[in-house]
Design an enzyme around this catalytic site. Sequence first.
Site, short mmCIF file in Angstrom:
data_model
loop_
_atom_site.label_atom_id
_atom_site.label_comp_id
_atom_site.label_asym_id
_atom_site.label_seq_id
_atom_site.Cartn_x
_atom_site.Cartn_y
_atom_site.Cartn_z
N ASP A 48 -6.91 -1.36 3.73
CA ASP A 48 -5.52 -1.00 3.49
C ASP A 48 -4.80 -0.84 4.83
OD1 ASP A 48 -3.26 -0.56 1.97
OD2 ASP A 48 -3.86 1.41 1.26
N GLY A 49 -3.50 -1.02 4.78
CA GLY A 49 -2.65 -0.81 5.93
C GLY A 49 -1.52 0.12 5.54
N GLU A 106 -2.13 -4.49 7.27
CA GLU A 106 -2.94 -5.03 6.16
C GLU A 106 -3.87 -6.13 6.69
OE1 GLU A 106 -3.18 -3.89 3.13
OE2 GLU A 106 -1.30 -2.85 2.68
N ASP A 118 -5.05 -4.39 -1.58
CA ASP A 118 -3.88 -4.33 -2.46
C ASP A 118 -2.74 -5.20 -1.91
OD1 ASP A 118 -2.77 -2.78 -0.40
OD2 ASP A 118 -3.06 -0.90 -1.47
N ASP A 131 -6.29 4.07 1.77
CA ASP A 131 -4.88 4.41 1.92
C ASP A 131 -4.72 5.68 2.74
OD1 ASP A 131 -1.99 4.06 1.07
OD2 ASP A 131 -2.40 6.02 0.19
N HIS A 168 -2.62 2.36 -5.55
CA HIS A 168 -2.39 3.67 -6.16
C HIS A 168 -2.71 3.69 -7.65
CE1 HIS A 168 -0.59 4.41 -2.30
NE2 HIS A 168 0.27 3.42 -2.51
#
Length: 153
Positions: free
Chosen positions: A9-10, A47, A69, A133, A123
């Site tokens: 994740d970023g 990301e 994501d 995250d 999420h």
Amino acid sequence: MKQVIIYTDGSSLKNPGSSGWAAILTFNEHKKEISGGYKLSTNNRMEIMAAIMALESLKKPCKISLHTDSRYVIDGITKWITGWRKRDWIDAKKKPVKNKDLWQRLLTATQQHHIDWVHVKAHSGIELNERCDQLAKDAAKRNNLPEDKGYVK
């Protein structure tokens, strides 16, 4: 060939702004968390960076299930990159490809592995995605973050 599951994740506190990336790598019962950040970058760059850093941390070729994501990362590496390369890093709108430096680095990082790119909904309660995250957000808040030398306003 080792089978590794990776979540990435970023995060960017403002976009652009202080930014972070994170990855969790799992192999059997082993789990490794890595993260980092920059004082000024973008969410998209982070990301991509998360995937790069995860892949570059592997020492041998692996069979990987990489969960992100970011549709931007998945579509970029599995669909768009072929055209970008054929057009000498010019996008479909005849503009220079954004984040070319990271796309080239990601392409190199993928070469020795067999990767299944998996999109996960952000999420949505997926434990390792939620953890990534949080790690990325925490990384973006660190003091004395370095410059992202590839970021162009």
